[in-house]
Scaffold this active site. Structure first.
Site, PDB file in Angstrom:
ATOM      1  N   TYR A 239      18.442   5.942  -7.682  1.00 48.28           N
ATOM      2  CA  TYR A 239      17.335   6.516  -6.895  1.00 48.28           C
ATOM      3  C   TYR A 239      16.119   6.764  -7.781  1.00 48.28           C
ATOM      4  CZ  TYR A 239      18.140  11.115  -8.908  1.00 48.28           C
ATOM      5  OH  TYR A 239      18.251  12.143  -9.795  1.00 48.28           O
ATOM      6  N   GLY A 249       4.823   0.000  -8.395  1.00 43.47           N
ATOM      7  CA  GLY A 249       4.658  -1.186  -7.550  1.00 43.47           C
ATOM      8  C   GLY A 249       3.573  -1.012  -6.507  1.00 43.47           C
ATOM      9  N   GLU A 370       6.681  -1.755   0.564  1.00 42.20           N
ATOM     10  CA  GLU A 370       6.623  -0.754  -0.523  1.00 42.20           C
ATOM     11  C   GLU A 370       6.142   0.608  -0.020  1.00 42.20           C
ATOM     12  OE1 GLU A 370       5.696  -1.837  -4.481  1.00 42.20           O
ATOM     13  OE2 GLU A 370       6.118  -3.945  -4.107  1.00 42.20           O
ATOM     14  N   SER A 373       2.195   2.827   5.604  1.00 40.48           N
ATOM     15  CA  SER A 373       1.034   3.724   5.474  1.00 40.48           C
ATOM     16  C   SER A 373       1.406   5.169   5.803  1.00 40.48           C
ATOM     17  CB  SER A 373      -0.103   3.242   6.377  1.00 40.48           C
ATOM     18  OG  SER A 373      -0.696   2.108   5.797  1.00 40.48           O
TER      19      SER A 373
HETATM   20  C1  LIG Z   1       7.397  -9.390   4.194  1.00 36.70           C
HETATM   21  C2  LIG Z   1       8.223  -8.251   3.713  1.00 36.70           C
HETATM   22  C3  LIG Z   1       8.647  -8.226   2.395  1.00 36.70           C
HETATM   23  C4  LIG Z   1       9.455  -7.170   1.950  1.00 36.70           C
HETATM   24  N1  LIG Z   1       9.919  -7.184   0.653  1.00 36.70           N
HETATM   25  C5  LIG Z   1      10.849  -6.259   0.271  1.00 36.70           C
HETATM   26  C6  LIG Z   1      11.494  -6.362  -1.003  1.00 36.70           C
HETATM   27  O1  LIG Z   1      11.208  -7.261  -1.802  1.00 36.70           O
HETATM   28  N2  LIG Z   1      12.444  -5.441  -1.310  1.00 36.70           N
HETATM   29  C7  LIG Z   1      12.792  -4.435  -0.461  1.00 36.70           C
HETATM   30  O2  LIG Z   1      13.671  -3.650  -0.814  1.00 36.70           O
HETATM   31  N3  LIG Z   1      12.195  -4.302   0.757  1.00 36.70           N
HETATM   32  C8  LIG Z   1      11.240  -5.201   1.132  1.00 36.70           C
HETATM   33  N4  LIG Z   1      10.633  -5.098   2.374  1.00 36.70           N
HETATM   34  C9  LIG Z   1      11.019  -4.009   3.269  1.00 36.70           C
HETATM   35  C10 LIG Z   1       9.904  -2.991   3.470  1.00 36.70           C
HETATM   36  O3  LIG Z   1       9.735  -2.209   2.327  1.00 36.70           O
HETATM   37  C11 LIG Z   1      10.256  -2.173   4.709  1.00 36.70           C
HETATM   38  O4  LIG Z   1      10.080  -3.040   5.824  1.00 36.70           O
HETATM   39  C12 LIG Z   1       9.399  -0.942   4.863  1.00 36.70           C
HETATM   40  O5  LIG Z   1       9.728   0.006   3.875  1.00 36.70           O
HETATM   41  C13 LIG Z   1       9.527  -0.300   6.239  1.00 36.70           C
HETATM   42  O6  LIG Z   1      10.847  -0.123   6.590  1.00 36.70           O
HETATM   43  P1  LIG Z   1      11.388  -0.608   8.028  1.00 36.70           P
HETATM   44  O7  LIG Z   1      10.967  -2.024   8.199  1.00 36.70           O
HETATM   45  O8  LIG Z   1      12.831  -0.311   8.110  1.00 36.70           O
HETATM   46  O9  LIG Z   1      10.575   0.255   9.060  1.00 36.70           O
HETATM   47  P2  LIG Z   1      10.966   1.745   9.550  1.00 36.70           P
HETATM   48  O10 LIG Z   1      11.302   2.584   8.373  1.00 36.70           O
HETATM   49  O11 LIG Z   1      11.933   1.638  10.667  1.00 36.70           O
HETATM   50  O12 LIG Z   1       9.564   2.221  10.115  1.00 36.70           O
HETATM   51  C14 LIG Z   1       9.065   1.856  11.391  1.00 36.70           C
HETATM   52  C15 LIG Z   1       7.839   2.702  11.680  1.00 36.70           C
HETATM   53  O13 LIG Z   1       8.201   4.090  11.725  1.00 36.70           O
HETATM   54  C16 LIG Z   1       7.408   4.826  10.823  1.00 36.70           C
HETATM   55  N5  LIG Z   1       8.191   5.944  10.286  1.00 36.70           N
HETATM   56  C17 LIG Z   1       9.397   5.897   9.680  1.00 36.70           C
HETATM   57  N6  LIG Z   1       9.779   7.133   9.318  1.00 36.70           N
HETATM   58  C18 LIG Z   1       8.775   7.964   9.682  1.00 36.70           C
HETATM   59  C19 LIG Z   1       8.556   9.374   9.568  1.00 36.70           C
HETATM   60  N7  LIG Z   1       9.438  10.163   8.947  1.00 36.70           N
HETATM   61  N8  LIG Z   1       7.401   9.887  10.074  1.00 36.70           N
HETATM   62  C20 LIG Z   1       6.491   9.102  10.692  1.00 36.70           C
HETATM   63  N9  LIG Z   1       6.639   7.771  10.821  1.00 36.70           N
HETATM   64  C21 LIG Z   1       7.763   7.204  10.310  1.00 36.70           C
HETATM   65  C22 LIG Z   1       6.993   3.832   9.762  1.00 36.70           C
HETATM   66  O14 LIG Z   1       5.834   4.249   9.056  1.00 36.70           O
HETATM   67  C23 LIG Z   1       6.759   2.589  10.604  1.00 36.70           C
HETATM   68  O15 LIG Z   1       5.500   2.648  11.172  1.00 36.70           O
HETATM   69  C24 LIG Z   1       9.799  -6.123   2.821  1.00 36.70           C
HETATM   70  C25 LIG Z   1       9.352  -6.155   4.154  1.00 36.70           C
HETATM   71  C26 LIG Z   1       8.589  -7.202   4.608  1.00 36.70           C
HETATM   72  C27 LIG Z   1       8.173  -7.224   6.048  1.00 36.70           C
END
Ligand SMILES: Cc1cc2nc3c(=O)[nH]c(=O)nc-3n(C[C@H](O)[C@H](O)[C@H](O)COP(=O)(O)OP(=O)(O)OC[C@H]3O[C@@H](n4cnc5c(N)ncnc54)[C@H](O)[C@@H]3O)c2cc1C
Length: 388
Positions: A239, A249, A370, A373
């Site tokens: 972690y 990053g 990463e 927003s």
């Molecule tokens: C093209 C691409 C490349 C990527 N590359 C990598 C990589 O190399 N390695 C890796 O590990 N990951 C990678 N990711 C994953 C990326 O980091 C995650 O998609 C991102 O962190 C969001 O997580 P999620 O998709 O599960 O969305 P969720 O966490 O389900 O979020 C969905 C929405 O809910 C909102 N939300 C969530 N929790 C809260 C809260 N507590 N309060 C208010 N709003 C909230 C979010 O802001 C978002 O708007 C990649 C993703 C993409 C699309």
């Protein structure tokens, strides 16, 4: 009188930094530029281009020379990501993940033996991936489910990772798994997993809105056994590795979005000077000038924030708040500027014959990966309101 130790202006680069920036800029325009459209359409990163990135030293910017790297600074990595992303943000994220996540994690946490084994490869021919996210754990990253069970001297991994950048081209993966789900974040451990490790396969490759030349794949671990020598840092410290590397990053993603915005602005400004309506170039209309001026101002603000965060990091100072702010802001600027660039081009902005529609599609990812927003705002709120 100017004091000797007065900090320079944020946008002033040292001599070496300027040479480095100009070299990357020329390379991006001359060697990446001609490939952008075909790579976007084919959803493939050009293999010869990847070799050239290694030859130029752009895949091991911060790796010390003793391990075969370029011995550069974090700031240089940021400038490289910015310059490349001005031409193609897909190539920008390839270079970004390699330098600001994978290599950064190894420099900071790898044992001497691991550094000797992996840093020369990462600097010369091996792409790295960083695998934290899973289907059910994105923003809540430490709720990850991938298990690592101790078996004799080995660890056996089972589970799936999702959304992993560079995965199709990568030879080395930093994979986060939990030794004990009941221990929460304290069970999370980082492993160095090589591509051909038995039990490790790539799953689905995503078909994306933007940064289409950058591969994003699922990783599948099915009784994937690795020795204890593949633990990065210590068991249970994953972690900490994840938090610290993602903090850095984020500045890289800020740089990617800054570069994207700069590229889009350049296309829009050149178009406005060339395209004539009502008998004169668009750029002679004040309404058009003001739009371009506003975009340029936004870009300048984003550059100051990204450079400041990178300089703070290189200076060993606190940069958490600045990193979150620069990613948050630069991704807004990128989306806004790319959107306006499409409008400046008019109908031509909406078709693939011109470069701005791709930049508009590419911009969206800045607000998602990463840390979304909303997650950046949560960090910024904690670090500002929490101090009152
Ligand atoms: C093209 C691409 C490349 C990527 N590359 C990598 C990589 O190399 N390695 C890796 O590990 N990951 C990678 N990711 C994953 C990326 O980091 C995650 O998609 C991102 O962190 C969001 O997580 P999620 O998709 O599960 O969305 P969720 O966490 O389900 O979020 C969905 C929405 O809910 C909102 N939300 C969530 N929790 C809260 C809260 N507590 N309060 C208010 N709003 C909230 C979010 O802001 C978002 O708007 C990649 C993703 C993409 C699309």
């Amino acid at each position: 009188m100017v004091q000797q130790d007065m900090p320079k202006a944020l946008t002033q680069l040292g001599e070496d930094e300027q040479i480095f920036r100009d070299t990357v800029r020329r390379f991006a325009l001359e060697k990446i530029g001609p490939l952008v459209r075909s790579m976007d359409e084919s959803q493939q990163m050009d293999a010869a281009l990847i070799r050239r990135l290694f030859e130029l030293g752009l895949m091991g910017i911060e790796v010390p020379e003793q391990y075969g790297g370029s011995g550069g600074s974090f700031f240089q990595a940021i400038v490289a990501v910015e310059e490349i992303s001005a031409v193609d943000p897909s190539v920008g994220v390839l270079v970004d993940v390699q330098n600001t996540l994978v290599i950064n994690a190894l420099i900071r946490w790898a044992s001497e033996e691991q550094k000797r084994r992996y840093l020369p490869r990462l600097s010369s021919d091996t792409i790295g991936s960083y695998a934290l996210s899973e289907a059910s754990s994105g923003s809540d990253a430490f709720a990850l489910q991938t298990r690592a069970a101790k078996r004799g001297d080995d660890y056996v991994l089972n589970g799936q990772k999702l959304w992993i950048t560079n995965a199709k081209e990568a030879g080395l993966f930093i994979v986060f798994a939990t030794l004990d789900p009941s221990a929460g974040y304290k069970g999370i451990t980082a492993f160095l997993i090589e591509k051909d490790t038995p039990g490790f396969t790539l799953g689905k490759k995503e078909d994306k809105l933007g940064i289409r030349a950058s591969s994003t794949c699922e990783l599948i671990f099915s009784d994937c056994a690795v020795g204890a020598s593949q633990v990065l840092g210590e068991p249970g410290k994953g972690y900490k590795i994840a938090i610290e590397t993602l903090n850095e990053g984020r500045i890289g993603i800020g740089a990617q979005m800054l570069g994207l915005a700069t590229g889009a602005w350049g296309h829009a400004a050149r178009w406005a000077k060339e395209r004539k309506q009502f008998g004169k170039p668009l750029a002679e209309f004040q309404a058009m000038q003001f739009q371009l001026a506003e975009m340029a101002t936004d870009i300048e603000a984003a550059r100051l924030m990204v450079y400041n965060a990178a300089r703070l990091k290189d200076g060993g100072l606190d940069f958490l708040k600045e990193a979150a702010m620069c990613k948050y802001f630069a991704s807004q600027v990128a989306e806004r500027v790319a959107s306006l660039a499409v409008e400046v081009f008019g109908g031509s902005g909406f078709v693939k014959d011109y470069p701005v529609e791709k930049l508009y599609r590419d911009a969206k990812i800045g607000k998602i990966y990463e840390g979304t927003s909303f997650m950046q705002l949560a960090t910024i709120a904690k670090l500002t309101l929490g101090k009152l």
